[in-house]
Design a protein around this motif. Structure first.
Motif, PDB file in Angstrom:
ATOM      1  N   THR A  60      72.733  88.466 126.360  1.00  0.00           N
ATOM      2  CA  THR A  60      73.927  89.180 126.836  1.00  0.00           C
ATOM      3  C   THR A  60      73.688  90.672 127.027  1.00  0.00           C
ATOM      4  O   THR A  60      74.507  91.349 127.649  1.00  0.00           O
ATOM      5  N   THR A  61      72.600  91.199 126.477  1.00  0.00           N
ATOM      6  CA  THR A  61      72.306  92.626 126.604  1.00  0.00           C
ATOM      7  C   THR A  61      71.496  92.870 127.879  1.00  0.00           C
ATOM      8  O   THR A  61      70.958  91.937 128.475  1.00  0.00           O
ATOM      9  N   PRO A  62      71.382  94.150 128.316  1.00  0.00           N
ATOM     10  CA  PRO A  62      70.537  94.448 129.484  1.00  0.00           C
ATOM     11  C   PRO A  62      69.100  93.988 129.273  1.00  0.00           C
ATOM     12  O   PRO A  62      68.563  94.070 128.169  1.00  0.00           O
ATOM     13  N   ILE A  63      68.487  93.535 130.364  1.00  0.00           N
ATOM     14  CA  ILE A  63      67.144  92.957 130.302  1.00  0.00           C
ATOM     15  C   ILE A  63      66.147  93.884 130.991  1.00  0.00           C
ATOM     16  O   ILE A  63      66.440  94.485 132.025  1.00  0.00           O
ATOM     17  N   ALA A  64      64.944  93.994 130.382  1.00  0.00           N
ATOM     18  CA  ALA A  64      63.786  94.625 131.024  1.00  0.00           C
ATOM     19  C   ALA A  64      62.654  93.612 130.990  1.00  0.00           C
ATOM     20  O   ALA A  64      62.463  92.920 129.986  1.00  0.00           O
ATOM     21  N   ALA A  65      61.928  93.504 132.089  1.00  0.00           N
ATOM     22  CA  ALA A  65      60.860  92.509 132.188  1.00  0.00           C
ATOM     23  C   ALA A  65      59.513  93.203 132.358  1.00  0.00           C
ATOM     24  O   ALA A  65      59.366  94.081 133.209  1.00  0.00           O
ATOM     25  N   VAL A  66      58.535  92.790 131.520  1.00  0.00           N
ATOM     26  CA  VAL A  66      57.156  93.267 131.631  1.00  0.00           C
ATOM     27  C   VAL A  66      56.323  92.101 132.150  1.00  0.00           C
ATOM     28  O   VAL A  66      56.180  91.081 131.474  1.00  0.00           O
ATOM     29  N   ALA A  67      55.807  92.235 133.377  1.00  0.00           N
ATOM     30  CA  ALA A  67      55.029  91.171 133.998  1.00  0.00           C
ATOM     31  C   ALA A  67      53.579  91.611 134.123  1.00  0.00           C
ATOM     32  O   ALA A  67      53.296  92.766 134.434  1.00  0.00           O
ATOM     33  N   VAL A  68      52.671  90.667 133.860  1.00  0.00           N
ATOM     34  CA  VAL A  68      51.240  90.917 133.998  1.00  0.00           C
ATOM     35  C   VAL A  68      50.728  90.097 135.173  1.00  0.00           C
ATOM     36  O   VAL A  68      50.926  88.878 135.218  1.00  0.00           O
ATOM     37  N   ILE A  69      50.100  90.764 136.139  1.00  0.00           N
ATOM     38  CA  ILE A  69      49.528  90.083 137.299  1.00  0.00           C
ATOM     39  C   ILE A  69      48.047  90.411 137.369  1.00  0.00           C
ATOM     40  O   ILE A  69      47.581  91.406 136.797  1.00  0.00           O
ATOM     41  N   PRO A 111      63.051  87.569 123.186  1.00  0.00           N
ATOM     42  CA  PRO A 111      62.818  88.918 123.711  1.00  0.00           C
ATOM     43  C   PRO A 111      62.606  89.927 122.592  1.00  0.00           C
ATOM     44  O   PRO A 111      63.068  89.744 121.462  1.00  0.00           O
ATOM     45  N   VAL A 112      61.902  90.993 122.904  1.00  0.00           N
ATOM     46  CA  VAL A 112      61.705  92.101 121.975  1.00  0.00           C
ATOM     47  C   VAL A 112      62.854  93.082 122.165  1.00  0.00           C
ATOM     48  O   VAL A 112      63.124  93.535 123.286  1.00  0.00           O
ATOM     49  N   GLU A 113      63.554  93.382 121.080  1.00  0.00           N
ATOM     50  CA  GLU A 113      64.711  94.274 121.157  1.00  0.00           C
ATOM     51  C   GLU A 113      64.250  95.720 121.005  1.00  0.00           C
ATOM     52  O   GLU A 113      63.573  96.073 120.041  1.00  0.00           O
ATOM     53  N   LEU A 114      64.610  96.569 121.984  1.00  0.00           N
ATOM     54  CA  LEU A 114      64.287  97.991 121.944  1.00  0.00           C
ATOM     55  C   LEU A 114      65.544  98.817 122.168  1.00  0.00           C
ATOM     56  O   LEU A 114      66.496  98.360 122.822  1.00  0.00           O
ATOM     57  N   ASP A 115      65.544 100.033 121.614  1.00  0.00           N
ATOM     58  CA  ASP A 115      66.625 100.983 121.864  1.00  0.00           C
ATOM     59  C   ASP A 115      66.132 102.008 122.877  1.00  0.00           C
ATOM     60  O   ASP A 115      65.235 102.800 122.574  1.00  0.00           O
ATOM     61  N   VAL A 123      63.642  92.985 125.975  1.00  0.00           N
ATOM     62  CA  VAL A 123      62.436  93.052 126.804  1.00  0.00           C
ATOM     63  C   VAL A 123      61.795  91.670 126.870  1.00  0.00           C
ATOM     64  O   VAL A 123      61.439  91.083 125.835  1.00  0.00           O
ATOM     65  N   LEU A 124      61.673  91.139 128.100  1.00  0.00           N
ATOM     66  CA  LEU A 124      61.018  89.857 128.329  1.00  0.00           C
ATOM     67  C   LEU A 124      59.584  90.100 128.783  1.00  0.00           C
ATOM     68  O   LEU A 124      59.326  91.002 129.582  1.00  0.00           O
ATOM     69  N   TYR A 125      58.673  89.286 128.287  1.00  0.00           N
ATOM     70  CA  TYR A 125      57.273  89.365 128.700  1.00  0.00           C
ATOM     71  C   TYR A 125      56.948  88.148 129.552  1.00  0.00           C
ATOM     72  O   TYR A 125      57.160  87.010 129.130  1.00  0.00           O
ATOM     73  N   ALA A 287      55.978 100.699 125.850  1.00  0.00           N
ATOM     74  CA  ALA A 287      57.331 100.910 125.313  1.00  0.00           C
ATOM     75  C   ALA A 287      57.975 102.166 125.890  1.00  0.00           C
ATOM     76  O   ALA A 287      59.203 102.215 126.061  1.00  0.00           O
ATOM     77  N   THR A 288      57.171 103.180 126.221  1.00  0.00           N
ATOM     78  CA  THR A 288      57.747 104.435 126.732  1.00  0.00           C
ATOM     79  C   THR A 288      58.162 104.337 128.198  1.00  0.00           C
ATOM     80  O   THR A 288      59.022 105.106 128.645  1.00  0.00           O
ATOM     81  N   ILE A 289      57.556 103.424 128.971  1.00  0.00           N
ATOM     82  CA  ILE A 289      57.887 103.365 130.397  1.00  0.00           C
ATOM     83  C   ILE A 289      58.849 102.227 130.728  1.00  0.00           C
ATOM     84  O   ILE A 289      59.244 102.065 131.884  1.00  0.00           O
ATOM     85  N   ILE A 290      59.238 101.441 129.743  1.00  0.00           N
ATOM     86  CA  ILE A 290      60.172 100.339 129.990  1.00  0.00           C
ATOM     87  C   ILE A 290      61.556 100.887 130.292  1.00  0.00           C
ATOM     88  O   ILE A 290      62.045 101.797 129.609  1.00  0.00           O
ATOM     89  N   ARG A 291      62.190 100.338 131.307  1.00  0.00           N
ATOM     90  CA  ARG A 291      63.576 100.647 131.642  1.00  0.00           C
ATOM     91  C   ARG A 291      64.293  99.345 131.989  1.00  0.00           C
ATOM     92  O   ARG A 291      63.671  98.395 132.473  1.00  0.00           O
ATOM     93  N   PRO A 292      65.615  99.273 131.765  1.00  0.00           N
ATOM     94  CA  PRO A 292      66.348  98.036 132.113  1.00  0.00           C
ATOM     95  C   PRO A 292      66.255  97.737 133.603  1.00  0.00           C
ATOM     96  O   PRO A 292      66.151  98.647 134.431  1.00  0.00           O
TER      97      PRO A 292
END
Length: 606
Positions: A60-69, A111-115, A123-125, A287-292
């Motif tokens: 239910t909270t905002p999501i940020a996705a980290v994808a590895v290609i 997901p990993v919860e970050l503030d 944060v989804l991986y 962690a520093t460059i993640i944004r929703p």
């Protein structure tokens, strides 16, 4: 019969137990990897995997996705397990065979919860299937690449050892997606932030250069003094990456251990300690460059993310995104953009609004110039027809934009001229000294100004409005004109009588004023009706005389009535007070004279 009932009862119990188990599933049940996108049977298109989508929809909270290609067998799954601090048995599946382990796109269910800036973000991986493996088409790899590019908030480009030209070409495709497809899903405008790009070079053996220097050098334009066409095409790919700007960074990881097949069985104290140190630094950097993830200015929660993924996947499977498998199409895309830019520059020469036929003429000329440029610079015979159709379609879209802009500017200009004429007609309605000649002159000037200045598609519409407004103003003016003129003449006759009696003391002037007053107020009311008065020849003579006095191209008495009146009043006062003393009482006019004759010898009597 009894056996059938026993079997039925057995299945009821099993189903009830399964339902109860599903209903009581807790967070631990999602602590594993789920597929969210899978390949179809032919390994050319993608389809959704509902099991993984359910794990995302519950968020239910905002999501940020980290994808590895990256290429297959480059350590993407192991890298994700390292970022999540998971063992290979717990996290994403890691394979050591020649074939690729991950199929489609997988997500870690917890997901990993970050503030982030005071907002709780989940944060989804995402683990993606590596490209360039055997048994797959380029179109399939392109769709995986495109989907990861559009879905992610952080895109980790995982490359082994160094950067190849093919890697830059694939990244160029990702940027093409950012330019063309961002904001367009099923034809609807959707604007969202592009992913942060992280170049990750694993097993870095290079000495003397930092990974950032290596990336900058790989993306630097190649000198092409001889105008080599192939080098020019390579530079076009690098130019397309210029929009990333400060939106990308680079990082390197040394080899964890020489025995790569045993990495999953090793603890941190068994790995290369420089690798462990750099891995922790990488975690902090990510962690520093993640944004929703933001779409249309709104952060996506689980349900929104799944809905957006469905829309993107449908568009991808329909082929709305160009394929990097055809490098000719990518290069021709640059040529198309150049042709569209030329078309737009030629169209921008026009100062809108213009007549529609003039706009059509310039459009045809600009379109011909754009196609001429395309014929000179395009390459690839098999894709020329498709590119020409696309060029025509894009030019038509730009032309429709110019049509709308021309209509807007035409409407704005005609509205301004219409408003000016409307104000002028209102002003003429309240003239101090009513003049039909002045009204007709203003009416004609308004009409001429509107015809000259109002151009474009809105002219006919506003022309009709203009005719109605001018006709209404003319009717109102004519209706009040005769009555106002009659009132002014009555007032003028009284002024003449008063001036002749008390100021000039000219008896003939006073008599003329009274005669005019009596005629207008008595005779006309007794013998003429108000309607017949205005159609009488005598009244037409009066009107003609009035119009000649009040308005002419040389003198507009309505504008100068007050200054002229003040000037005449000053002259009369001067003449009354000083002129008669200086020149005596002699006059050729029959004036009032109350003085007794000077030197009269008539004797006084008692």
């Amino acid at each position: 019969m009894e056996a059938s009932l026993q079997v039925l009862a057995f299945w009821v119990v099993i189903l009830s137990w399964s339902y109860a188990s599903a209903s009581s599933s807790g967070p631990e049940d999602f602590r594993r990897a789920f597929p969210i996108v899978e390949p179809d049977s032919e390994h050319t298109k993608l389809r959704l995997a509902r099991e993984g989508l359910e794990a995302i929809q519950r968020i239910t909270t905002p999501i940020a996705a980290v994808a590895v290609i990256g290429p297959y067998r480059s350590g993407k799954s192991f890298l994700l397990n390292q970022l999540l601090s998971l063992s290979c048995d717990e996290g994403f599946g890691v394979g050591h065979m020649r074939d690729t382990k991950t199929k489609g796109i997988w997500v870690w269910g917890t997901p990993v919860e970050l503030d982030i800036d005071g907002t709780k973000v989940s944060v989804l991986y995402l683990d993606t299937e590596g490209f360039e493996s055997v048994g797959k088409s380029n179109v399939y790899d392109d769709r995986i690449f495109a989907l990861a590019t559009v879905m992610s908030s952080v895109l980790i480009y995982n490359l082994p050892e160094t950067i190849r030209e093919a890697d830059i070409s694939r990244l160029s495709f990702a940027v093409e997606i950012a330019e063309e497809f961002y904001g367009r899903v099923k034809g609807q405008d959707v604007a969202f932030e592009p992913a942060k790009l992280l170049w990750l070079i694993q097993r870095d053996f290079l000495q003397g250069k930092s990974v950032q220097e290596m990336v900058n050098e790989a993306l630097r334009r190649i000198p092409n003094n001889n105008g080599d066409r192939n080098i020019d095409q390579v530079n076009q790919i690098r130019d397309s990456l210029a929009i990333m700007g400060d939106n990308s960074t680079a990082f390197s990881l040394p080899q964890p251990h020489l025995q790569r097949t045993k990495l999953c069985d090793m603890k941190d104290n068994e790995l290369d300690q420089l690798y462990v140190k750099r891995r922790e630094q990488l975690k902090k950097l990510v962690a520093t460059i993640i944004r929703p993830k933001v779409v249309q200015g709104k952060p996506l929660n689980g349900k929104d993310f799944v809905a957006f993924l469905e829309q993107i996947l449908e568009a991808l499977n329909k082929g709305e995104i160009p394929s990097t498998g055809s490098i000719v199409e990518v290069f021709n895309k640059v040529i198309l953009d150049r042709c569209l830019k030329l078309y737009g520059q030629r169209m921008d020469i026009l100062r809108l609004p213009v007549q529609e036929n003039r706009l059509q003429e310039i459009h045809e000329e600009s379109k011909a110039e754009a196609k001429k440029l395309f014929d000179q610079q395009h390459f690839g015979r098999h894709h020329t027809e498709r590119s020409v159709l696309k060029l025509d379609d894009e030019i038509q879209k730009v032309y429709r934009t110019f049509l709308l802009a021309n209509e807007y500017h035409s409407s704005k200009l005609c509205e301004a001229r219409y408003t000016e004429c409307e104000d002028k007609m209102d002003h003429l309605q309240i003239m101090r000294l009513p003049s039909m000649a002045k009204f007709n002159a203003g009416f004609l000037q308004c009409n001429q100004t509107f015809e000259r200045d109002c151009v474009g598609p809105s002219k006919e519409t506003y022309k009709q409005k203009m005719m109605k407004m001018l006709g209404k103003s003319r009717s109102l003016f004519i209706k009040d004109y005769n009555q106002r003129l009659s009132n002014w003449l009555v007032t003028f006759s009284l002024i003449v009588a008063i001036v002749g009696r008390f100021i000039i003391k000219f008896i003939l002037l006073e008599i003329s004023g009274w005669l005019m007053f009596i005629f207008l107020e008595t005779y006309t009311r007794m013998f003429w009706s108000s309607e017949s008065l205005y159609y009488n020849p005598a009244w037409h003579i009066i009107v003609s005389t009035w119009e000649t006095i009040v308005y002419s191209p040389i003198l507009d008495l309505d504008r100068w009535a007050i200054p002229i009146g003040i000037m005449l009043l000053v002259l009369l006062v001067y003449w009354r007070c000083y002129g008669r003393r200086k020149h005596g009482s002699r006059s050729l006019l029959p004036l009032y004279n109350s003085r007794q004759k000077v030197g009269s010898n008539r004797p006084r009597t008692d």
